[in-house]
Design a protein around this motif. Sequence first.
Motif, PDB file in Angstrom:
ATOM      1  N   PRO A  81       2.861  -2.493  -4.509  1.00  0.00           N
ATOM      2  CA  PRO A  81       4.286  -2.232  -4.734  1.00  0.00           C
ATOM      3  C   PRO A  81       4.517  -1.356  -5.957  1.00  0.00           C
ATOM      4  O   PRO A  81       3.719  -1.339  -6.895  1.00  0.00           O
ATOM      5  N   VAL A  82       5.619  -0.662  -5.935  1.00  0.00           N
ATOM      6  CA  VAL A  82       6.082   0.098  -7.085  1.00  0.00           C
ATOM      7  C   VAL A  82       7.111  -0.745  -7.817  1.00  0.00           C
ATOM      8  O   VAL A  82       8.040  -1.279  -7.197  1.00  0.00           O
ATOM      9  N   THR A  83       6.962  -0.879  -9.114  1.00  0.00           N
ATOM     10  CA  THR A  83       7.907  -1.636  -9.923  1.00  0.00           C
ATOM     11  C   THR A  83       8.981  -0.707 -10.467  1.00  0.00           C
ATOM     12  O   THR A  83       8.675   0.325 -11.076  1.00  0.00           O
ATOM     13  N   VAL A  84      10.231  -1.065 -10.233  1.00  0.00           N
ATOM     14  CA  VAL A  84      11.367  -0.386 -10.846  1.00  0.00           C
ATOM     15  C   VAL A  84      12.086  -1.423 -11.687  1.00  0.00           C
ATOM     16  O   VAL A  84      12.549  -2.443 -11.162  1.00  0.00           O
ATOM     17  N   ALA A 141      10.905  -8.384 -24.144  1.00  0.00           N
ATOM     18  CA  ALA A 141       9.898  -7.868 -23.216  1.00  0.00           C
ATOM     19  C   ALA A 141       9.401  -6.482 -23.604  1.00  0.00           C
ATOM     20  O   ALA A 141       8.302  -6.075 -23.211  1.00  0.00           O
ATOM     21  N   LYS A 142      10.195  -5.766 -24.366  1.00  0.00           N
ATOM     22  CA  LYS A 142       9.897  -4.353 -24.646  1.00  0.00           C
ATOM     23  C   LYS A 142       8.639  -4.118 -25.488  1.00  0.00           C
ATOM     24  O   LYS A 142       7.829  -3.229 -25.152  1.00  0.00           O
ATOM     25  N   PRO A 143       8.401  -4.867 -26.589  1.00  0.00           N
ATOM     26  CA  PRO A 143       7.236  -4.556 -27.440  1.00  0.00           C
ATOM     27  C   PRO A 143       5.899  -4.525 -26.710  1.00  0.00           C
ATOM     28  O   PRO A 143       5.134  -3.563 -26.868  1.00  0.00           O
ATOM     29  N   PRO A 144       5.552  -5.539 -25.883  1.00  0.00           N
ATOM     30  CA  PRO A 144       4.258  -5.433 -25.196  1.00  0.00           C
ATOM     31  C   PRO A 144       4.202  -4.289 -24.194  1.00  0.00           C
ATOM     32  O   PRO A 144       3.129  -3.717 -23.962  1.00  0.00           O
ATOM     33  N   LEU A 145       5.347  -3.927 -23.607  1.00  0.00           N
ATOM     34  CA  LEU A 145       5.369  -2.813 -22.666  1.00  0.00           C
ATOM     35  C   LEU A 145       5.114  -1.481 -23.369  1.00  0.00           C
ATOM     36  O   LEU A 145       4.590  -0.539 -22.761  1.00  0.00           O
ATOM     37  N   LYS A 146       5.441  -1.414 -24.649  1.00  0.00           N
ATOM     38  CA  LYS A 146       5.218  -0.172 -25.399  1.00  0.00           C
ATOM     39  C   LYS A 146       3.737   0.122 -25.580  1.00  0.00           C
ATOM     40  O   LYS A 146       3.359   1.265 -25.851  1.00  0.00           O
ATOM     41  N   ALA A 186       8.595   6.136 -18.342  1.00  0.00           N
ATOM     42  CA  ALA A 186       9.901   5.862 -18.918  1.00  0.00           C
ATOM     43  C   ALA A 186      10.709   7.158 -18.910  1.00  0.00           C
ATOM     44  O   ALA A 186      10.193   8.219 -18.552  1.00  0.00           O
ATOM     45  N   GLN A 187      11.978   7.054 -19.317  1.00  0.00           N
ATOM     46  CA  GLN A 187      12.950   8.149 -19.313  1.00  0.00           C
ATOM     47  C   GLN A 187      13.410   8.437 -17.873  1.00  0.00           C
ATOM     48  O   GLN A 187      12.604   8.679 -16.972  1.00  0.00           O
ATOM     49  N   THR A 188      14.721   8.421 -17.712  1.00  0.00           N
ATOM     50  CA  THR A 188      15.300   8.386 -16.369  1.00  0.00           C
ATOM     51  C   THR A 188      14.862   9.533 -15.486  1.00  0.00           C
ATOM     52  O   THR A 188      14.397   9.331 -14.352  1.00  0.00           O
ATOM     53  N   ASN A 189      15.028  10.771 -15.941  1.00  0.00           N
ATOM     54  CA  ASN A 189      14.689  11.896 -15.066  1.00  0.00           C
ATOM     55  C   ASN A 189      13.193  12.002 -14.818  1.00  0.00           C
ATOM     56  O   ASN A 189      12.771  12.500 -13.764  1.00  0.00           O
ATOM     57  N   ALA A 190      12.377  11.517 -15.750  1.00  0.00           N
ATOM     58  CA  ALA A 190      10.938  11.446 -15.491  1.00  0.00           C
ATOM     59  C   ALA A 190      10.644  10.431 -14.393  1.00  0.00           C
ATOM     60  O   ALA A 190       9.757  10.640 -13.554  1.00  0.00           O
ATOM     61  N   CYS A 191      11.404   9.323 -14.374  1.00  0.00           N
ATOM     62  CA  CYS A 191      11.251   8.340 -13.298  1.00  0.00           C
ATOM     63  C   CYS A 191      11.630   8.950 -11.950  1.00  0.00           C
ATOM     64  O   CYS A 191      10.944   8.750 -10.941  1.00  0.00           O
ATOM     65  N   PHE A 192      12.739   9.717 -11.923  1.00  0.00           N
ATOM     66  CA  PHE A 192      13.145  10.375 -10.683  1.00  0.00           C
ATOM     67  C   PHE A 192      12.061  11.333 -10.197  1.00  0.00           C
ATOM     68  O   PHE A 192      11.715  11.344  -9.009  1.00  0.00           O
ATOM     69  N   SER A 193      11.541  12.154 -11.094  1.00  0.00           N
ATOM     70  CA  SER A 193      10.571  13.157 -10.656  1.00  0.00           C
ATOM     71  C   SER A 193       9.252  12.512 -10.247  1.00  0.00           C
ATOM     72  O   SER A 193       8.610  12.949  -9.281  1.00  0.00           O
ATOM     73  N   TYR A 194       8.845  11.443 -10.939  1.00  0.00           N
ATOM     74  CA  TYR A 194       7.610  10.768 -10.550  1.00  0.00           C
ATOM     75  C   TYR A 194       7.736  10.160  -9.151  1.00  0.00           C
ATOM     76  O   TYR A 194       6.870  10.360  -8.283  1.00  0.00           O
ATOM     77  N   LEU A 195       8.816   9.402  -8.942  1.00  0.00           N
ATOM     78  CA  LEU A 195       9.003   8.809  -7.621  1.00  0.00           C
ATOM     79  C   LEU A 195       9.178   9.880  -6.557  1.00  0.00           C
ATOM     80  O   LEU A 195       8.699   9.729  -5.427  1.00  0.00           O
ATOM     81  N   GLY A 196       9.872  10.958  -6.900  1.00  0.00           N
ATOM     82  CA  GLY A 196      10.038  12.039  -5.942  1.00  0.00           C
ATOM     83  C   GLY A 196       8.711  12.598  -5.470  1.00  0.00           C
ATOM     84  O   GLY A 196       8.486  12.777  -4.264  1.00  0.00           O
ATOM     85  N   ARG A 197       7.822  12.853  -6.413  1.00  0.00           N
ATOM     86  CA  ARG A 197       6.499  13.399  -6.051  1.00  0.00           C
ATOM     87  C   ARG A 197       5.682  12.372  -5.273  1.00  0.00           C
ATOM     88  O   ARG A 197       5.042  12.691  -4.270  1.00  0.00           O
ATOM     89  N   LYS A 198       5.705  11.121  -5.736  1.00  0.00           N
ATOM     90  CA  LYS A 198       4.884  10.086  -5.098  1.00  0.00           C
ATOM     91  C   LYS A 198       5.339   9.800  -3.679  1.00  0.00           C
ATOM     92  O   LYS A 198       4.504   9.613  -2.775  1.00  0.00           O
ATOM     93  N   LEU A 228      14.563   1.414 -20.612  1.00  0.00           N
ATOM     94  CA  LEU A 228      15.077   1.180 -19.267  1.00  0.00           C
ATOM     95  C   LEU A 228      15.827   2.412 -18.786  1.00  0.00           C
ATOM     96  O   LEU A 228      16.599   3.002 -19.556  1.00  0.00           O
ATOM     97  N   PRO A 229      15.583   2.806 -17.523  1.00  0.00           N
ATOM     98  CA  PRO A 229      14.665   2.225 -16.541  1.00  0.00           C
ATOM     99  C   PRO A 229      13.220   2.627 -16.821  1.00  0.00           C
ATOM    100  O   PRO A 229      12.961   3.608 -17.523  1.00  0.00           O
ATOM    101  N   TYR A 230      12.302   1.867 -16.226  1.00  0.00           N
ATOM    102  CA  TYR A 230      10.910   2.275 -16.245  1.00  0.00           C
ATOM    103  C   TYR A 230      10.281   2.000 -14.889  1.00  0.00           C
ATOM    104  O   TYR A 230      10.776   1.191 -14.101  1.00  0.00           O
ATOM    105  N   ILE A 231       9.186   2.716 -14.646  1.00  0.00           N
ATOM    106  CA  ILE A 231       8.410   2.600 -13.402  1.00  0.00           C
ATOM    107  C   ILE A 231       6.998   2.174 -13.764  1.00  0.00           C
ATOM    108  O   ILE A 231       6.401   2.711 -14.702  1.00  0.00           O
ATOM    109  N   ILE A 232       6.457   1.211 -13.010  1.00  0.00           N
ATOM    110  CA  ILE A 232       5.024   0.897 -13.099  1.00  0.00           C
ATOM    111  C   ILE A 232       4.435   1.054 -11.705  1.00  0.00           C
ATOM    112  O   ILE A 232       4.905   0.432 -10.749  1.00  0.00           O
ATOM    113  N   ASP A 233       3.433   1.903 -11.620  1.00  0.00           N
ATOM    114  CA  ASP A 233       2.761   2.167 -10.348  1.00  0.00           C
ATOM    115  C   ASP A 233       1.264   2.146 -10.612  1.00  0.00           C
ATOM    116  O   ASP A 233       0.674   3.155 -10.993  1.00  0.00           O
TER     117      ASP A 233
END
Length: 345
Positions: free
Chosen positions: A2-5, A51-56, A75-87, A64-69
């Motif tokens: 699964p992809v985490t959003v 929750a944020k410190p260990p994720l860093k 992280a960063q919204t438009n980076a999340c869009f472009s990553y999911l778009g490509r994937k 937020l938002p972030y993606i884990i794949d």
Amino acid sequence: MPVTVAYWSIRGLGAPLRMMVMFAGQPLQAVNYDVTEKPEGGFDRDVWFNAKPPLKAGNPLMNLPYIIDGDVVVAQTNACFSYLGRKLGLWGSTEAEVVDCEQLLCELMDLRNQMVGFAYSPAGPEAAAALLKRVSAEGGILQKFELWLERAVTQRQASGVHLVGNKPTAPDFHLWEMLEQYTACAAFYSLPSPIVAYPRLQAFYIGFAVLPQNQKYFESSLSKLPFNNKMAGYGAVPGGQKWAPGQEYGFDPNGGMFDTAHVLTLLVMIGRWTPSCPHSDCADQPAHASLKSLVQRALQRSMNFPMAEKNMQHNVCAYWSRRVWPRSLQRGGMLLSDGGALHKD
């Protein structure tokens, strides 16, 4: 896998990202951080800040938002869009299309930021009217998207259901969500829809929503989250109201795993149409018919199969009023022309 959003337990910036994953049929792990009330007043956001410190450790830019794949943390919204778009195959196929996706996402963030500035202020009818007038005016952001779609249809023979390359791409999802938020805002304050003068945007708004791949999202609890967080002056609950201290949840704030297997069926689009508008006072039959025609042509070209002629003779007004549909339309309808509105049962 699964992809985490991950995002707050609202629609906000998370909604179009979740929608993309479900559209593609990819298993989705939705992580929703829920803001809660403090006993002494105010709101507690520690669920995220703890929750944020260990994720860093996985990404120093974590927010937020972030993606884990798998091992990838974005992280960063438009980076999340472009990553999911490509994937997920929801991105440009050529260099020119990639550039189109990138610039559209930037313009959409401008549109979103205006809504956020309104929503997290005291809000109110006058401020809402000023916001809607600003974004829908000649030269405003919504007109830019109308002109973009008009060019795509007339010069590039696109369907009008997609912004780039006549196929679904990341900007489609963000534009749809923003049209939903703006039309819902107009309905909440009994103001004209901001896309009343923009038939291409109207056709996109409807046509993209009825794509079969989107129905799993609309059926899920994720689509029923409020637009904004509890401290917002507008949209803190699904109906658009402010959050009232001590009130019970009218929605499910939890995330979890979402199975996104698709059932492709024409019934998603056809709904329970009736032969004519059942409302004797409907003055907008020409507008309904014109918009219906735009949507039907767009759907045919986008989905690559013909719709039966018998299903093309009915009125958009009845179609909208009888489908289980996006909440902004259920709440009272979107104005299609001056003085007329879609009807609810």
